[in-house]
Design a protein around this motif. Sequence first.
Motif, PDB file in Angstrom:
ATOM      1  N   THR A   1      -7.444  -6.756   5.029  1.00  0.00           N
ATOM      2  CA  THR A   1      -8.522  -6.786   4.051  1.00  0.00           C
ATOM      3  C   THR A   1      -8.423  -7.994   3.139  1.00  0.00           C
ATOM      4  OG1 THR A   1      -8.437  -4.372   4.065  1.00  0.00           O
ATOM      5  CG2 THR A   1      -9.744  -5.400   2.343  1.00  0.00           C
TER       6      THR A   1
ATOM      7  N   ASN B   1      -5.931  -1.241  -0.114  1.00  0.00           N
ATOM      8  CA  ASN B   1      -6.643  -2.493   0.154  1.00  0.00           C
ATOM      9  C   ASN B   1      -6.961  -3.249  -1.135  1.00  0.00           C
ATOM     10  OD1 ASN B   1      -6.693  -2.394   2.964  1.00  0.00           O
ATOM     11  ND2 ASN B   1      -8.524  -1.126   3.006  1.00  0.00           N
TER      12      ASN B   1
ATOM     13  N   SER C   1      -2.786  -4.309   7.310  1.00  0.00           N
ATOM     14  CA  SER C   1      -4.161  -4.366   6.818  1.00  0.00           C
ATOM     15  C   SER C   1      -4.518  -5.822   6.565  1.00  0.00           C
ATOM     16  CB  SER C   1      -4.294  -3.571   5.511  1.00  0.00           C
ATOM     17  OG  SER C   1      -5.517  -3.883   4.873  1.00  0.00           O
TER      18      SER C   1
ATOM     19  N   THR D   1     -11.081 -11.070   2.656  1.00  0.00           N
ATOM     20  CA  THR D   1     -11.608 -11.430   1.337  1.00  0.00           C
ATOM     21  C   THR D   1     -11.448 -12.926   1.080  1.00  0.00           C
ATOM     22  OG1 THR D   1     -11.094  -9.224   0.488  1.00  0.00           O
ATOM     23  CG2 THR D   1     -11.418 -10.976  -1.144  1.00  0.00           C
TER      24      THR D   1
END
Length: 297
Positions: free
Chosen positions: A247, A110, A245, A251
């Motif tokens: 992530t 990540n 993913s 963000t």
Amino acid sequence: MQNTQPTRSLESRIYSAYAGLSPSERRLADVMLEHQMDLALYTAGELARKAGVSTATAARLIRTLGYSSYPAAKRQIREAIHWGSPQGGAIDTAQHAAEVPTLTAVVQTNIDNIRATADGTPPETLDAICSACVEAERVFVVGMRNGFGLAHYAAHYLGLIKNDVRVLPATGTSMAHELSGIREGDLVICFAFRRRPRKLPLLLNEIRATGAIAVLITDISAAESAKAADHVIRCRCHSLAAFNSFTAAATMIDYISWTVAARLGELSVERFRKIDRMVELIDDVATPKRETARPKG
């Protein structure tokens, strides 16, 4: 002796290299992603012409991606079995399929996704998106397929600091019904990863035709839909499992929300205070209270 090393997909190779590619190499990489299902029909020169780059750039990119030659690249891409599925975002899926990942490995993956996405996103793109969000009369957030959860995440935090933030489509309505009301001065943020609806480029073009600003938050495989948006953030979605993913996308949402809040200043603070007051007044929630210092006596 037969080679048992797993074959990395074209997308995995381009994800890994994208941040370090030159603008011309990125254009060619985008064309390769767009045409990877029928790449065998094209010569290297034809792909180079489609991207508006030289054959020397094509040869350089092929080597950068780790292929020995263009024919070898076509053969390996044709043999890839994960095109269009969530597994296309996995790192060496065949190697990790039977392994239970460690927490350290997941955290590092990540972090790598976030860093690669941050490094590959031009600062001027982020600045333009944040400015558009600050100035927009209304903000609409659209989540396509696996972008649904991200759209609600973005709308929740933007809605804490800015008036009139909506997720589309609203319950009980159609996308067409909601989009018909978009006008100049609005901002539409669309989350769409990998298996994107075929009509997404049409949707984005219609949004822009109204005078609204269209932002697409996606992955590196977006081609026609990326061209149809005003601003694009391409997120790296590598995973140690058979699904992507997000992530890095989360963000980016955090960065945009925090930046917009800072730019709005007292306006965002005042809205948050109003929401906080209404939560305490109406919602049945328990809120931790700060202890006040007892007077000494």
